[in-house]
Structure formats: C-alpha cells, structure tokens
Write an enzyme that holds these catalytic residues in place. Structure first.
Site, PDB file in Angstrom:
ATOM      1  N   GLY A   8      -4.534 -53.064 -56.663  1.00  0.00           N
ATOM      2  CA  GLY A   8      -4.946 -52.317 -55.473  1.00  0.00           C
ATOM      3  C   GLY A   8      -3.816 -52.309 -54.459  1.00  0.00           C
ATOM      4  O   GLY A   8      -2.649 -52.474 -54.795  1.00  0.00           O
ATOM      5  N   GLY A   9      -4.212 -52.136 -53.204  1.00  0.00           N
ATOM      6  CA  GLY A   9      -3.213 -52.082 -52.130  1.00  0.00           C
ATOM      7  C   GLY A   9      -2.366 -53.332 -52.056  1.00  0.00           C
ATOM      8  O   GLY A   9      -1.263 -53.318 -51.492  1.00  0.00           O
ATOM      9  N   GLY A  30      31.013 -34.504 -59.332  1.00  0.00           N
ATOM     10  CA  GLY A  30      30.364 -35.077 -58.148  1.00  0.00           C
ATOM     11  C   GLY A  30      30.192 -36.573 -58.283  1.00  0.00           C
ATOM     12  O   GLY A  30      30.196 -37.313 -57.293  1.00  0.00           O
ATOM     13  N   ALA A  31      30.055 -37.032 -59.532  1.00  0.00           N
ATOM     14  CA  ALA A  31      29.863 -38.463 -59.756  1.00  0.00           C
ATOM     15  C   ALA A  31      31.089 -39.258 -59.291  1.00  0.00           C
ATOM     16  O   ALA A  31      30.967 -40.410 -58.860  1.00  0.00           O
ATOM     17  CB  ALA A  31      29.562 -38.731 -61.213  1.00  0.00           C
TER      18      ALA A  31
HETATM   19  C1  HXC Z   1     -13.712 -62.292 -53.975  1.00  0.00           C
HETATM   20  C2  HXC Z   1     -13.042 -62.708 -56.109  1.00  0.00           C
HETATM   21  C3  HXC Z   1     -12.224 -61.565 -56.093  1.00  0.00           C
HETATM   22  C4  HXC Z   1     -12.205 -60.785 -54.897  1.00  0.00           C
HETATM   23  C5  HXC Z   1     -12.017 -62.497 -57.996  1.00  0.00           C
HETATM   24  N1  HXC Z   1     -12.889 -63.245 -57.313  1.00  0.00           N
HETATM   25  N2  HXC Z   1     -11.597 -61.454 -57.267  1.00  0.00           N
HETATM   26  N3  HXC Z   1     -13.782 -63.065 -55.057  1.00  0.00           N
HETATM   27  N4  HXC Z   1     -12.953 -61.191 -53.872  1.00  0.00           N
HETATM   28  N5  HXC Z   1     -11.423 -59.714 -54.787  1.00  0.00           N
HETATM   29  C6  HXC Z   1     -13.517 -64.473 -57.753  1.00  0.00           C
HETATM   30  C7  HXC Z   1     -14.564 -64.266 -58.827  1.00  0.00           C
HETATM   31  O1  HXC Z   1     -15.784 -63.977 -58.239  1.00  0.00           O
HETATM   32  C8  HXC Z   1     -14.556 -65.625 -59.526  1.00  0.00           C
HETATM   33  O2  HXC Z   1     -15.257 -66.537 -58.748  1.00  0.00           O
HETATM   34  C9  HXC Z   1     -13.105 -66.028 -59.450  1.00  0.00           C
HETATM   35  O3  HXC Z   1     -12.530 -65.269 -58.370  1.00  0.00           O
HETATM   36  C10 HXC Z   1     -12.328 -65.739 -60.692  1.00  0.00           C
HETATM   37  O4  HXC Z   1     -12.564 -64.398 -61.059  1.00  0.00           O
HETATM   38  P1  HXC Z   1     -12.920 -63.978 -62.546  1.00  0.00           P
HETATM   39  O5  HXC Z   1     -13.387 -62.580 -62.510  1.00  0.00           O
HETATM   40  O6  HXC Z   1     -13.826 -64.987 -63.144  1.00  0.00           O
HETATM   41  O7  HXC Z   1     -11.499 -64.103 -63.238  1.00  0.00           O
HETATM   42  P2  HXC Z   1     -10.839 -63.203 -64.364  1.00  0.00           P
HETATM   43  O8  HXC Z   1     -11.815 -62.970 -65.466  1.00  0.00           O
HETATM   44  O9  HXC Z   1      -9.553 -63.867 -64.681  1.00  0.00           O
HETATM   45  O10 HXC Z   1     -10.566 -61.795 -63.693  1.00  0.00           O
HETATM   46  C11 HXC Z   1      -9.671 -61.701 -62.621  1.00  0.00           C
HETATM   47  C12 HXC Z   1      -9.762 -60.305 -61.966  1.00  0.00           C
HETATM   48  C13 HXC Z   1     -11.243 -60.019 -61.563  1.00  0.00           C
HETATM   49  C14 HXC Z   1      -9.296 -59.253 -62.966  1.00  0.00           C
HETATM   50  C15 HXC Z   1      -8.852 -60.322 -60.784  1.00  0.00           C
HETATM   51  O11 HXC Z   1     -11.748 -61.134 -60.853  1.00  0.00           O
HETATM   52  C16 HXC Z   1     -11.363 -58.807 -60.721  1.00  0.00           C
HETATM   53  O12 HXC Z   1     -11.348 -57.691 -61.240  1.00  0.00           O
HETATM   54  N6  HXC Z   1     -11.525 -59.010 -59.423  1.00  0.00           N
HETATM   55  C17 HXC Z   1     -11.733 -57.940 -58.499  1.00  0.00           C
HETATM   56  C18 HXC Z   1     -10.459 -57.236 -58.281  1.00  0.00           C
HETATM   57  C19 HXC Z   1     -10.596 -56.179 -57.216  1.00  0.00           C
HETATM   58  O13 HXC Z   1     -11.201 -55.129 -57.461  1.00  0.00           O
HETATM   59  N7  HXC Z   1     -10.133 -56.512 -56.001  1.00  0.00           N
HETATM   60  C20 HXC Z   1     -10.187 -55.653 -54.896  1.00  0.00           C
HETATM   61  C21 HXC Z   1      -9.017 -54.719 -55.103  1.00  0.00           C
HETATM   62  S1  HXC Z   1      -8.834 -53.639 -53.783  1.00  0.00           S
HETATM   63  P3  HXC Z   1     -15.906 -67.848 -59.356  1.00  0.00           P
HETATM   64  O14 HXC Z   1     -16.670 -68.439 -58.230  1.00  0.00           O
HETATM   65  O15 HXC Z   1     -16.737 -67.408 -60.507  1.00  0.00           O
HETATM   66  O16 HXC Z   1     -14.769 -68.724 -59.782  1.00  0.00           O
HETATM   67  C22 HXC Z   1      -7.791 -54.428 -52.838  1.00  0.00           C
HETATM   68  C23 HXC Z   1      -7.494 -53.638 -51.659  1.00  0.00           C
HETATM   69  C24 HXC Z   1      -6.302 -54.128 -50.965  1.00  0.00           C
HETATM   70  O17 HXC Z   1      -7.349 -55.475 -53.035  1.00  0.00           O
HETATM   71  C25 HXC Z   1      -5.981 -53.062 -49.975  1.00  0.00           C
HETATM   72  C26 HXC Z   1      -4.801 -53.336 -49.184  1.00  0.00           C
HETATM   73  C27 HXC Z   1      -4.461 -52.133 -48.384  1.00  0.00           C
END
Ligand code: HXC
Length: 512
Positions: free
Chosen positions: A168-169, A402-403
């Site tokens: 993501g971002g 040019g290079a």
């Molecule tokens: C809160 C999160 C989290 C998040 C993971 N966790 N991502 N908690 N916010 N963004 C937590 C899970 O709930 C879990 O908690 C622990 O972290 C581990 O995650 P798992 O899913 O069990 O791990 P894994 O299978 O290795 O997968 C990792 C992952 C997946 C691929 C990163 O967790 C995932 O897809 N997360 C969401 C990613 C996402 O969409 N993020 C937002 C992106 S947008 P527990 O308690 O079970 O240990 C963004 C915008 C930024 O970031 C913008 C800036 C401008």
C-alpha cells in the site's frame, strides 16, 4: 516492589514484543525479530533505545485490550563502524508491525533528531501497513513520515531495508529514501497486493512475482540490493555505510587500501581488437580502483549502464559506466533513469564522479520514443550538468552522438576528460556516417559496396580516434589504459577543493 525492579520488569515486558508464539512464527518464516536485526546492524552494545514504553491510544475494535509497550516499532540510535546512525525496526510480532499514530510518531521523532544532527537514518521495514483499526490517524502518520523523508532528502543518507511485507502507501517511504535493500523470499513491496490485482486486472500473480526482491531488482529497478537472508543483508548494510558521509556537509571517510600492481598489466588487454566486440566494463573498473572496493548498485537492472561506489586511493568515488557487454552499452530509458538517480545521490553527498564511457548512442525505436526517451535521457543530462562534485570522464572506446554530450562531457561541466588511444569520438559510427554523407557517390559507383567501405574507412580514419577531440580540447589528455589509475588519483586530488555554485534559484526543474 523495588522501583528499580519495576523498571527492569517493564523492560523485559517490552522486549518480549508480541510473545513467544509470534516470535517463533517469525523465526520459522526465516526472519529475525526486530531486536535481533538491530543487534546485527549496529556495533556491539551501541544501541540506545528511545520510546520503549510508548503505547497506542486507540480504543476501537478492542485495541484498548491489546497494548504492547513500544507499539510495534523499536527506535533509537547506535553506531555502525563507530559512526552514529538513527534506526527504526518494525516488530511484526506486535499487531503485524502495523503503523499506528504513535508508531509513526516514534519514527518521526528519530527522523527529526537525525535531520537536526546530520546523522543517517536506517529503517528496517516489516509491517502489515496502516493499522486498520485506527483508520485515518495511521494514514496521517504515514504522511508525517513521507514529509520528513522528503525534507531529509539530500541532507542525510536515508536507507530502507525491506525485511517483510511493505504494501500500500507504505511503499512510498522507502521509495523516497536513497537506497532500498531487500531480502529474497521474505520481503515484498507493492502498491496493491495480488488480491486487488486479480479483482481489477484479472491477473493471477504471487506476492513474490508481483513485488519480491528479484522482481524489483530486475524489472522495476525499485530495489538496489538483494540478499538471501536477514543476516547477510544487515552485514552488507553495515559495509555499504562505510562508503557514505554522515550528511551533505561532510565527505565520506577514507580507508586503508591495497592495489594489486598486476592489474596494470591486466588492463592492457581488456578491450577486444575488434571495436565492435563486447567486453565487461567492470573488468576495467576493477583494474582502476582499490582492490575489492567496487560495490555495484542496481546490478540486475538496466545492465547496459553500470553504477556503483568504489574507492580510489582510499576515497569514495561514484562510478557511472556504459556497459558494452549489455546491449552494446546503448543508453535507453532505464539506463538514463538509473544513471541520473545515482549521479544525483553522489552530488548530494560530495562523492566525486568517475564516468567510463563507451556508448554507441541512444536506443532507437518506437518503444523508446513513445515511452519518452527524450525526457528520460534528459534526466541524465540534467543530473550531470547540475552536479558540482569533482567530475572526470575516461572515454575507453565509443563516444557517439548526443550520448557523447550526455556522458559527462567537458561542455556540460566535467572537470577533466581523458581518452584512451582506442577512443572513437564522432557524431556517429563510420558506417552510418558514410552512408549519409556519401549517399550519392555510393549509389552512383560501379561497385557500391566497395565505395561504401572506402568512404567508411575515410570517415573512420578521420574520426574514429581521440585526436580530433584532443585537438579541440574536448579531452584533456590521451592516456594509456595502464596509466589510468595514477592519472585519476592525481586528477581527483587536484579537484579536492572544488567549490562550484549553481546560479541562485529555489530549485531546478529536472525533467521528471
Ligand atoms: C492491524 C494487522 C495488520 C494491519 C496485520 N495485522 N496487518 N493488524 N493492521 N494492517 C495483524 C494480524 O491481525 C495478525 O494479528 C498479525 O498482524 C499477523 O498477521 P497475519 O495476517 O497473521 O500474518 P501473515 O499471514 O504473515 O500475513 C501478513 C500480511 C497480512 C500479508 C501483511 O496480515 C495482511 O494482508 N495484512 C493487511 C495488509 C493491509 O491491507 N494493510 C493495509 C494496507 S493500506 P495476530 O493478533 O493474529 O497476531 C496501507 C495504507 C498506507 O497501509 C497508506 C499510506 C498513505
């Protein structure tokens, strides 16, 4: 309870992160924990932690019941080879290393200190992105970091090490920093993940193919360095830092060095007899710089240009070299972008530039033209033209069209230009030149082919050498390959106190 004991207990609690099960899971996935990474990155016992007891303030979705001191990122300062750095290391065992308001504030705090004190920042990224339960405050936290990345750009070196997810971002913080390191198989970066990609474009792609270390090293060029595991990666970050100064006001440290004199013999026979045949410019680099000092950057991307750091007589230099072994060393869009970004980094941080030139020109074709080779090629031209660090060019063979101008010619501000006796400096290659300027004579000749060859030779005899350029002062000296190292050491020494200023302006407008 004893007050001191209370503190020690709190420290232990913070150090436990998300708990044993999650730490085990991290290890099973081939990853180190955030703290283990800091230990390997920094000099022994040098890490000083800040914000160990910080907790998030969110209450939605049960977050008030899952508070872990430190809030998923370890921040502080320490030393690498005796020099200070600020560091943050995201802890995936705590809510997936996700970025909350307070997590972001911790990172911003060390960035502010680093900027004020002229100290590099290294970020170890391993995070699920914005903490989903917090909503907009975590997005604002990212923006706070991006803003600081931009302010710090060109003031202090900023290094991003991707050691887990970065999606993501979140990817834009590393993208704003100077160099990205990635670990094979465990790290990935993308703006939208495979699921979103599938929904929107119907493409089926794995995380690794979409944004793994290899993908970003070879296809996008986002990744500068790939290593096979956390340990190796962190060791190489330590080594990398030795090439850099602490900030824009300093120069890189000098180091002890050796140079094997046998390379002066070796350099004589690198270029093939036939000037149309390829050779690996990295062999030339090796025969010029201090032993084992060349550190190639973006080695797998745009291989037709080679960029990297090296040391000459113990001092860091930045090398930009056309690579005849890949696409004949032609300049295309990717090579221009790669070269330009590297030149600008070196110029930011007082790293003198050495250009090794063997370039047949810019790559022709609709693909390049339609994708904007004009603007992208101009980036390299712009980057060299505005660079005020000492700049030297050595033309080993071809310098066409040019290079020739773009690759750090004297007329765009290079300080000293040398050419080897094998240099060919002309508007274009003799074959093409003869075809154009003697078109009529060739077509009217009884034996057109023979006439063409005759005219080609005539043009080559006149221009396929360094002496026309030397006569006009476009090169300062014609030197033997084996003289190159000594000439460069003396030349860079003579430029050591170079103080050049650009015309006063707010900032230039590089053709982005
Ligand atoms: C809160 C999160 C989290 C998040 C993971 N966790 N991502 N908690 N916010 N963004 C937590 C899970 O709930 C879990 O908690 C622990 O972290 C581990 O995650 P798992 O899913 O069990 O791990 P894994 O299978 O290795 O997968 C990792 C992952 C997946 C691929 C990163 O967790 C995932 O897809 N997360 C969401 C990613 C996402 O969409 N993020 C937002 C992106 S947008 P527990 O308690 O079970 O240990 C963004 C915008 C930024 O970031 C913008 C800036 C401008």
């Amino acid at each position: 309870m004893d007050l001191n004991q209370e503190l020690l207990n709190k420290r232990e609690q913070a150090k436990a992160g998300g708990g044993k099960a999650r730490i085990d899971r991290q290890h099973q996935g081939g990853k180190l924990t955030a703290r283990e990474r800091i230990e390997l990155l920094l000099d022994e016992n040098s890490f000083q932690e800040m914000g160990m007891f910080i907790e998030h303030r969110a209450t939605s979705f049960g977050l008030d019941k899952s508070k872990i001191p430190g809030d998923g990122v370890i921040t502080g300062y320490g030393k690498i080879h005796g020099r200070p750095v600020y560091v943050f290391s995201q802890d995936f065992t705590v809510l997936g290393g996700s970025l909350s308001e307070t997590h972001a504030a911790k990172i911003c705090k060390i960035m502010d200190l680093a900027l004020k004190n002229g100290v590099p920042v290294i970020g170890l990224n391993d995070s699920g992105g914005a903490r989903i339960q917090e909503g907009v405050v975590s997005l604002a936290g990212y923006a706070d970091i991006f803003y600081r990345n931009t302010l710090a750009s060109g003031v202090i070196p900023q290094i991003s090490v991707i050691m887990g997810p970065c999606a993501g971002g979140a990817v834009y913080s590393p993208a704003l920093t100077d160099f990205i390191f990635m670990v094979e198989d465990t790290s990935y970066m993308f703006v939208t993940g495979p699921n979103v990609v599938k929904t929107v474009t119907h493409e089926e792609v794995s995380s690794e193919d979409l944004g793994g270390a290899k993908t970003h090293a070879e296809k996008s060029g986002v990744n500068h360095f790939t290593y096979s595991n956390d340990v190796e990666c962190l060791r190489e970050v330590r080594k990398f830092m030795t090439y850099l100064p602490q900030n824009y006001g300093e120069t890189a440290p000098t180091t002890k060095h050796t140079f094997s004199e046998s390379k002066l013999e070796g350099i004589k026979s690198i270029l093939p007899q036939n000037s149309t045949l390829p050779y690996d410019i990295r062999n030339v680099v090796d025969c010029i710089v201090d032993d084992n000092s060349f550190l190639e950057v973006q080695a797998e991307f745009a291989k037709n240009i080679v960029v990297g750091f090296a040391r000459l007589d113990g001092r860091t230099i930045g090398i930009i070299a056309n690579q005849p072994a890949a696409m004949a060393g032609v300049l295309d869009i990717d090579a221009s972008r790669k070269g330009a970004r590297f030149v600008r980094f070196c110029d930011c941080f007082n790293i003198p530039l050495l250009v090794l030139e063997d370039v047949p020109g810019f790559l022709p074709g609709t693909d390049q033209e339609w994708r904007g080779i004009i603007s992208h090629g101009a980036k390299l031209l712009y980057a060299f033209s505005e660079a005020t660090v000492p700049r030297i060019t050595v033309i080993t063979r071809k310098a066409y069209g040019g290079a020739f101008d773009v690759m750090n010619s004297k007329n765009i501000g290079a300080d000293l230009n040398f050419a080897w006796p094998t240099a060919e400096i002309a508007v274009m290659g003799a074959k093409g030149a003869a075809e154009i300027i003697f078109k009529k004579e060739i077509s009217e000749a009884e034996d057109s082919q023979a006439k063409w060859l005759e005219k080609e030779k005539e043009y080559a005899d006149l221009f396929a050498n360094p002496y026309r350029a030397a006569e006009r002062g476009f090169v300062d000296d014609v030197i033997l390959p084996e003289e190159t190292r000594a000439k460069l050491i003396a030349a860079f020494e003579s430029l050591e106190n170079k103080a050049e200023r650009l015309p006063q302006k707010k900032h230039g407008n590089i053709p982005l």
